[in-house]
Design an enzyme around this catalytic site. Structure first.
Site, PDB file in Angstrom:
ATOM      1  N   ARG A 167    -114.972  74.029 -19.897  1.00 30.27           N
ATOM      2  CA  ARG A 167    -114.651  74.107 -21.335  1.00 30.27           C
ATOM      3  C   ARG A 167    -115.805  74.700 -22.144  1.00 30.27           C
ATOM      4  O   ARG A 167    -116.961  74.377 -21.965  1.00 30.27           O
ATOM      5  CB  ARG A 167    -114.322  72.715 -21.882  1.00 30.27           C
ATOM      6  CG  ARG A 167    -114.062  72.751 -23.390  1.00 30.27           C
ATOM      7  CD  ARG A 167    -113.450  71.495 -23.909  1.00 30.27           C
ATOM      8  NE  ARG A 167    -114.259  70.326 -23.666  1.00 30.27           N
ATOM      9  CZ  ARG A 167    -113.908  69.094 -24.052  1.00 30.27           C
ATOM     10  NH1 ARG A 167    -112.768  68.913 -24.689  1.00 30.27           N
ATOM     11  NH2 ARG A 167    -114.677  68.079 -23.793  1.00 30.27           N
ATOM     12  N   ARG A 180    -116.882  59.005 -18.589  1.00 28.97           N
ATOM     13  CA  ARG A 180    -115.774  59.052 -19.565  1.00 28.97           C
ATOM     14  C   ARG A 180    -114.445  58.724 -18.893  1.00 28.97           C
ATOM     15  O   ARG A 180    -113.609  58.012 -19.466  1.00 28.97           O
ATOM     16  CB  ARG A 180    -115.718  60.445 -20.217  1.00 28.97           C
ATOM     17  CG  ARG A 180    -116.849  60.648 -21.214  1.00 28.97           C
ATOM     18  CD  ARG A 180    -117.094  62.125 -21.492  1.00 28.97           C
ATOM     19  NE  ARG A 180    -115.991  62.785 -22.143  1.00 28.97           N
ATOM     20  CZ  ARG A 180    -115.868  64.114 -22.187  1.00 28.97           C
ATOM     21  NH1 ARG A 180    -116.757  64.896 -21.625  1.00 28.97           N
ATOM     22  NH2 ARG A 180    -114.844  64.646 -22.829  1.00 28.97           N
ATOM     23  N   LYS A 236    -105.692  66.917 -25.726  1.00 27.72           N
ATOM     24  CA  LYS A 236    -105.364  66.317 -27.033  1.00 27.72           C
ATOM     25  C   LYS A 236    -105.806  67.235 -28.176  1.00 27.72           C
ATOM     26  O   LYS A 236    -105.042  67.504 -29.101  1.00 27.72           O
ATOM     27  CB  LYS A 236    -106.055  64.939 -27.186  1.00 27.72           C
ATOM     28  CG  LYS A 236    -105.728  63.951 -26.082  1.00 27.72           C
ATOM     29  CD  LYS A 236    -106.418  62.610 -26.279  1.00 27.72           C
ATOM     30  CE  LYS A 236    -107.926  62.669 -26.231  1.00 27.72           C
ATOM     31  NZ  LYS A 236    -108.490  63.062 -24.924  1.00 27.72           N
ATOM     32  N   ARG A 277    -108.553  53.849 -28.731  1.00 28.09           N
ATOM     33  CA  ARG A 277    -109.034  54.001 -27.358  1.00 28.09           C
ATOM     34  C   ARG A 277    -109.255  52.658 -26.691  1.00 28.09           C
ATOM     35  O   ARG A 277    -109.630  52.621 -25.518  1.00 28.09           O
ATOM     36  CB  ARG A 277    -110.376  54.716 -27.419  1.00 28.09           C
ATOM     37  CG  ARG A 277    -110.387  56.106 -26.871  1.00 28.09           C
ATOM     38  CD  ARG A 277    -111.786  56.622 -27.106  1.00 28.09           C
ATOM     39  NE  ARG A 277    -112.135  57.693 -26.280  1.00 28.09           N
ATOM     40  CZ  ARG A 277    -112.112  58.964 -26.655  1.00 28.09           C
ATOM     41  NH1 ARG A 277    -111.676  59.319 -27.830  1.00 28.09           N
ATOM     42  NH2 ARG A 277    -112.533  59.882 -25.834  1.00 28.09           N
ATOM     43  N   ARG A 323    -120.197  71.283 -24.620  1.00 26.89           N
ATOM     44  CA  ARG A 323    -120.514  69.954 -25.153  1.00 26.89           C
ATOM     45  C   ARG A 323    -121.520  69.222 -24.270  1.00 26.89           C
ATOM     46  O   ARG A 323    -121.478  69.343 -23.058  1.00 26.89           O
ATOM     47  CB  ARG A 323    -119.226  69.119 -25.273  1.00 26.89           C
ATOM     48  CG  ARG A 323    -118.640  69.183 -26.669  1.00 26.89           C
ATOM     49  CD  ARG A 323    -117.299  68.565 -26.804  1.00 26.89           C
ATOM     50  NE  ARG A 323    -117.138  67.231 -26.254  1.00 26.89           N
ATOM     51  CZ  ARG A 323    -116.012  66.526 -26.344  1.00 26.89           C
ATOM     52  NH1 ARG A 323    -114.978  67.034 -26.973  1.00 26.89           N
ATOM     53  NH2 ARG A 323    -115.914  65.335 -25.827  1.00 26.89           N
TER      54      ARG A 323
HETATM   55  P1  AP5 Z   1    -109.127  69.674 -24.884  1.00 29.58           P
HETATM   56  O1  AP5 Z   1    -107.962  70.001 -25.744  1.00 29.58           O
HETATM   57  O2  AP5 Z   1    -110.492  69.953 -25.439  1.00 29.58           O
HETATM   58  O3  AP5 Z   1    -109.017  68.174 -24.322  1.00 29.58           O
HETATM   59  P2  AP5 Z   1    -109.199  66.794 -25.064  1.00 29.58           P
HETATM   60  O4  AP5 Z   1    -108.158  65.867 -24.529  1.00 29.58           O
HETATM   61  O5  AP5 Z   1    -109.243  66.976 -26.549  1.00 29.58           O
HETATM   62  O6  AP5 Z   1    -110.605  66.423 -24.470  1.00 29.58           O
HETATM   63  P3  AP5 Z   1    -111.889  65.741 -25.129  1.00 29.58           P
HETATM   64  O7  AP5 Z   1    -112.991  65.903 -24.096  1.00 29.58           O
HETATM   65  O8  AP5 Z   1    -112.177  66.265 -26.487  1.00 29.58           O
HETATM   66  O9  AP5 Z   1    -111.431  64.281 -25.167  1.00 29.58           O
HETATM   67  P4  AP5 Z   1    -112.302  63.048 -25.236  1.00 29.58           P
HETATM   68  O10 AP5 Z   1    -111.275  62.037 -25.525  1.00 29.58           O
HETATM   69  O11 AP5 Z   1    -113.157  62.766 -24.064  1.00 29.58           O
HETATM   70  O12 AP5 Z   1    -113.386  63.411 -26.339  1.00 29.58           O
HETATM   71  P5  AP5 Z   1    -113.565  62.986 -27.837  1.00 29.58           P
HETATM   72  O13 AP5 Z   1    -114.113  64.147 -28.551  1.00 29.58           O
HETATM   73  O14 AP5 Z   1    -112.362  62.310 -28.367  1.00 29.58           O
HETATM   74  O15 AP5 Z   1    -108.957  70.484 -23.520  1.00 29.58           O
HETATM   75  C1  AP5 Z   1    -109.932  70.411 -22.497  1.00 29.58           C
HETATM   76  C2  AP5 Z   1    -110.021  71.763 -21.776  1.00 29.58           C
HETATM   77  O16 AP5 Z   1    -108.790  71.997 -21.099  1.00 29.58           O
HETATM   78  C3  AP5 Z   1    -110.223  72.974 -22.707  1.00 29.58           C
HETATM   79  O17 AP5 Z   1    -111.043  73.901 -22.070  1.00 29.58           O
HETATM   80  C4  AP5 Z   1    -108.800  73.528 -22.899  1.00 29.58           C
HETATM   81  O18 AP5 Z   1    -108.809  74.914 -23.159  1.00 29.58           O
HETATM   82  C5  AP5 Z   1    -108.170  73.198 -21.550  1.00 29.58           C
HETATM   83  N1  AP5 Z   1    -106.739  72.901 -21.648  1.00 29.58           N
HETATM   84  C6  AP5 Z   1    -106.107  72.135 -22.567  1.00 29.58           C
HETATM   85  N2  AP5 Z   1    -104.799  72.057 -22.308  1.00 29.58           N
HETATM   86  C7  AP5 Z   1    -104.598  72.783 -21.163  1.00 29.58           C
HETATM   87  C8  AP5 Z   1    -103.438  73.090 -20.371  1.00 29.58           C
HETATM   88  N3  AP5 Z   1    -102.215  72.625 -20.689  1.00 29.58           N
HETATM   89  N4  AP5 Z   1    -103.618  73.859 -19.278  1.00 29.58           N
HETATM   90  C9  AP5 Z   1    -104.836  74.322 -18.926  1.00 29.58           C
HETATM   91  N5  AP5 Z   1    -105.971  74.095 -19.635  1.00 29.58           N
HETATM   92  C10 AP5 Z   1    -105.844  73.330 -20.736  1.00 29.58           C
HETATM   93  O19 AP5 Z   1    -114.680  61.834 -27.697  1.00 29.58           O
HETATM   94  C11 AP5 Z   1    -116.005  62.148 -27.325  1.00 29.58           C
HETATM   95  C12 AP5 Z   1    -116.839  60.868 -27.321  1.00 29.58           C
HETATM   96  O20 AP5 Z   1    -116.862  60.296 -28.647  1.00 29.58           O
HETATM   97  C13 AP5 Z   1    -116.316  59.728 -26.421  1.00 29.58           C
HETATM   98  O21 AP5 Z   1    -116.742  59.849 -25.084  1.00 29.58           O
HETATM   99  C14 AP5 Z   1    -116.924  58.505 -27.125  1.00 29.58           C
HETATM  100  O22 AP5 Z   1    -118.311  58.379 -26.819  1.00 29.58           O
HETATM  101  C15 AP5 Z   1    -116.799  58.873 -28.599  1.00 29.58           C
HETATM  102  N6  AP5 Z   1    -115.526  58.431 -29.185  1.00 29.58           N
HETATM  103  C16 AP5 Z   1    -114.563  59.229 -29.743  1.00 29.58           C
HETATM  104  N7  AP5 Z   1    -113.534  58.492 -30.176  1.00 29.58           N
HETATM  105  C17 AP5 Z   1    -113.838  57.202 -29.891  1.00 29.58           C
HETATM  106  C18 AP5 Z   1    -113.139  55.973 -30.078  1.00 29.58           C
HETATM  107  N8  AP5 Z   1    -111.920  55.937 -30.643  1.00 29.58           N
HETATM  108  N9  AP5 Z   1    -113.749  54.831 -29.655  1.00 29.58           N
HETATM  109  C19 AP5 Z   1    -114.978  54.851 -29.097  1.00 29.58           C
HETATM  110  N10 AP5 Z   1    -115.682  55.983 -28.888  1.00 29.58           N
HETATM  111  C20 AP5 Z   1    -115.110  57.153 -29.275  1.00 29.58           C
END
Ligand code: AP5
Length: 208
Positions: A127, A166, A13, A88, A155
């Site tokens: 990552r 997660r 994402k 989410r 991270r």
């Molecule tokens: P990346 O693009 O970083 O993936 P992502 O989907 O953004 O992953 P996140 O870990 O950031 O998602 P998340 O939803 O767990 O975390 P968030 O920060 O929102 O890609 C991942 C890896 O894959 C990278 O190394 C990239 O290079 C590689 N990659 C990407 N595309 C690829 C491809 N096509 N092929 C190969 N490799 C690829 O949330 C973190 C925490 O915050 C949550 O756990 C929760 O505690 C809290 N939080 C955030 N939002 C909320 C909410 N709305 N409600 C409640 N808690 C929340």
């Protein structure tokens, strides 16, 4: 265009949102980035969110919904926005619908990026990120950011235990949103196991 990027942790994402923002100049609303900034700044929100985030659990709905409502009122969202990591839960999706209706706005598409959990565990263990320029990469990039030279970091919630939690939270609370948005006709699905360029092309094909 107002778009939601839906997908499990590590689905890509953030990677796709960064490209869309660079090319289309939409506002990027990443609740994960907002929470991490609050944690780094030591604000009351950050202090409250940190323990949930480190454990891989979702931060309570009321905290997140308030944060996003405030962000949606900022003027840069007038040109369109990408929601990355929100909604989410069903409560968040319902609150988003209500807020957008109040603002006389609507979503144009919900793009679900589909990736197998085993691929996700592998991606997240590798990552590495850059705090200075926001680059999202992997351990294969070496110790420093290929874009700006700053040391890359891992991270706190990319440990294998937190990733398992997660993924569990995604299955329990977020995956039901796929049916929620299918029901409203907004859902578009893309194969997130293609290359990042191919995933980006697929998303561009959807949003025009
Ligand atoms: P990346 O693009 O970083 O993936 P992502 O989907 O953004 O992953 P996140 O870990 O950031 O998602 P998340 O939803 O767990 O975390 P968030 O920060 O929102 O890609 C991942 C890896 O894959 C990278 O190394 C990239 O290079 C590689 N990659 C990407 N595309 C690829 C491809 N096509 N092929 C190969 N490799 C690829 O949330 C973190 C925490 O915050 C949550 O756990 C929760 O505690 C809290 N939080 C955030 N939002 C909320 C909410 N709305 N409600 C409640 N808690 C929340």
């Amino acid at each position: 265009m107002n778009i939601v990027l839906l997908g499990a942790p590590g689905a890509g994402k953030g990677t796709q949102a960064a490209r869309l923002v660079a090319e289309q100049h939409y506002a990027h609303i990443s609740t994960g980035d907002m929470l991490r900034a609050a944690v780094d700044a030591g604000t009351p929100l950050g202090l409250k969110a940190k323990s949930y985030m480190d454990a891989g659990e979702l931060v309570p709905d009321d905290v997140i919904i308030g944060l996003v409502k405030e962000r949606l009122r900022e003027p840069d969202t007038d040109a369109g926005f990408i929601l990355d990591g929100f909604p989410r839960t069903t409560a968040q999706a319902v609150a988003l619908d209500a807020e957008l209706a109040e603002m006389n706005r609507n979503l144009n598409a919900v793009v679900a990026i589909d990736v197998d959990p085993e691929v996700i565990v592998e991606r997240l263990s590798k990552r590495r990120l850059c705090k200075a320029c926001g680059y999202i990469g992997s351990v294969d990039d070496g110790p420093d950011c290929p874009k700006c030279g700053t040391p890359l970091y891992q991270r706190d919630d990319d440990t294998s235990e937190a990733v398992r939690t997660r993924l569990g939270a995604y299955q329990k609370s977020t995956a039901p949103l796929i049916d929620y948005y299918r029901g409203s006709g907004l859902l578009r699905e893309v194969d997130g196991e293609l290359t990042t360029d191919q995933v980006f092309s697929a998303i561009q094909g959807i949003i025009g």
